[in-house]
Write a protein that holds these residues in place. Structure first.
Motif, short mmCIF file in Angstrom:
data_model
loop_
_atom_site.label_atom_id
_atom_site.label_comp_id
_atom_site.label_asym_id
_atom_site.label_seq_id
_atom_site.Cartn_x
_atom_site.Cartn_y
_atom_site.Cartn_z
N LEU A 150 0.86 -1.18 0.00
CA LEU A 150 0.00 0.00 0.00
C LEU A 150 0.90 1.24 0.00
CD1 LEU A 150 -2.90 1.30 0.52
CD2 LEU A 150 -2.24 1.30 2.92
N THR A 151 0.65 2.15 -0.92
CA THR A 151 1.41 3.40 -0.97
C THR A 151 0.43 4.56 -0.81
OG1 THR A 151 2.96 2.37 -2.50
CG2 THR A 151 3.05 4.77 -2.33
N ILE A 152 0.71 5.42 0.14
CA ILE A 152 -0.11 6.61 0.33
C ILE A 152 0.78 7.81 0.00
CG2 ILE A 152 -1.50 7.96 1.95
CD1 ILE A 152 -1.81 5.19 3.44
N LYS A 153 0.35 8.54 -1.01
CA LYS A 153 1.13 9.68 -1.51
C LYS A 153 0.41 10.95 -1.09
CE LYS A 153 2.65 11.42 -6.01
NZ LYS A 153 2.52 11.19 -7.46
N MET A 154 1.09 11.78 -0.31
CA MET A 154 0.47 12.99 0.21
C MET A 154 1.25 14.21 -0.25
SD MET A 154 0.08 11.33 3.95
CE MET A 154 1.48 10.31 3.57
N ALA A 155 0.54 15.21 -0.72
CA ALA A 155 1.21 16.42 -1.21
C ALA A 155 1.59 17.31 -0.03
CB ALA A 155 0.30 17.15 -2.17
N LYS A 156 2.79 17.87 -0.11
CA LYS A 156 3.20 18.83 0.92
C LYS A 156 2.58 20.17 0.58
CE LYS A 156 7.81 16.85 1.46
NZ LYS A 156 9.24 17.13 1.24
N PRO A 157 2.17 20.94 1.58
CA PRO A 157 1.63 22.26 1.27
C PRO A 157 2.73 23.18 0.72
CG PRO A 157 1.68 21.86 3.65
CD PRO A 157 2.15 20.62 3.00
#
Lengths: 133, 150
Positions: B130-137
């Motif tokens: 499982l890969t969760i990709k989160m954008a940095k602000p």
């Protein structure tokens, strides 16, 4: 019914038998092995291994499963926290029966390999009739 | 480099114990590499966290789960992973040689090392990872500073 909570476990490293050409660690996949009178089924957890990277080697009753993992990080990524290591998977078994090489079913889905190995005829249990004189 | 140096251990036994402990920790770190040196049995699933310029990634090994049934939440700088790993029951006539694969529930909270934009999160599942990709602000992304010349 009380719900069962999964416990975190580090993967077990495979014992080194010979030096490998490919660098990196090798782990033992967790397996389920069950048997019916006709076949032996092996289920192996190999997260990160795609179906085309799995090698299955069978000779008589000797089974070798190996899987190559891809890189743990995407290009340009830096590891910040590492709780688990990644590496290839490899495990060997001596099965209690001779396997029919012509009828092996292998499917890989979501990092789980399912291997159905049919036993050859002579290995199947037979009911022996005792003749009375 | 000598691992242990001799000093009169009875002059200050507590200090000596602390020094030995530090040396043992260093020894473990040298042999096992950083990161896992202080590895304690964590909470399932174990995660690896990485970053690049624009994103933060959390990966977990979760073979054989149904990704649609995962419950992924981002709340106040924490990532919460909840789900269940089910192992379907095989036919009744089977007999087991080995049963190492485990099933059960999991709920894991991961404190994220940097803030993320909760509206820009993608989760993918491939080959049991499982890969969760989160954008940095925008405000925390590295920025190149131009030097003005007079």
């Amino acid at each position: 019914m009380a719900e069962k909570e999964l416990q975190a476990k580090a993967k077990t490293e495979a014992p080194a038998k010979a030096e490998r050409g490919r660098p990196g660690r090798v782990f033992l996949p967790a397996v389920d092995i069950f048997e019916t009178p006709e076949a032996i089924t092996v289920l192996a957890d190999m997260p990160g291994v795609s179906g085309d990277k799995i090698t299955i080697d069978i000779k008589d009753n000797h089974l070798l499963i190996s899987g190559e993992v891809g890189p743990p990080l995407g290009p340009g990524e830096t590891m910040l926290v590492q709780e688990y290591y990644t590496g290839d998977f490899q495990r060997e078994f001596h099965l209690g029966a001779v396997i029919d090489q012509g009828r092996i079913e292998a499917t890989a889905k979501d990092g789980v390999l399912r291997l159905k190995l049919d036993k050859v005829e002579k290995a199947k249990p037979r009911k022996i009739e005792v003749k009375t004189g | 480099m000598p691992i242990f140096t001799f000093r009169d251990p009875w002059s200050d036994p507590f200090r000596e114990m602390a020094r030995l402990q530090r040396q043992m920790e260093r020894l473990f770190e040298e042999t096992l590499g950083p990161g896992l040196a202080r590895w304690q049995p964590g909470v399932y699933p174990l995660v690896n966290i990485s970053e690049d310029r624009d994103h933060l990634y959390v990966r977990a090994e979760l073979p054989g789960i149904t990704p649609q049934e995962l419950d992924i939440t981002i709340h106040e700088g924490n990532l919460i992973l909840r789900g269940e790993r089910k192992i379907p029951v095989e036919a009744k006539d089977v007999n087991y040689h080995r049963r190492e694969r485990e099933s059960g529930f999991f709920r894991r909270l991961v404190a994220l090392p940097s803030p993320v934009n909760p509206n820009s999160v993608e989760a993918s599942y491939k080959d049991g990872i499982l890969t969760i990709k989160m954008a940095k602000p925008e405000e925390i992304k590295p920025r190149k500073i131009q030097v003005k010349t007079a």
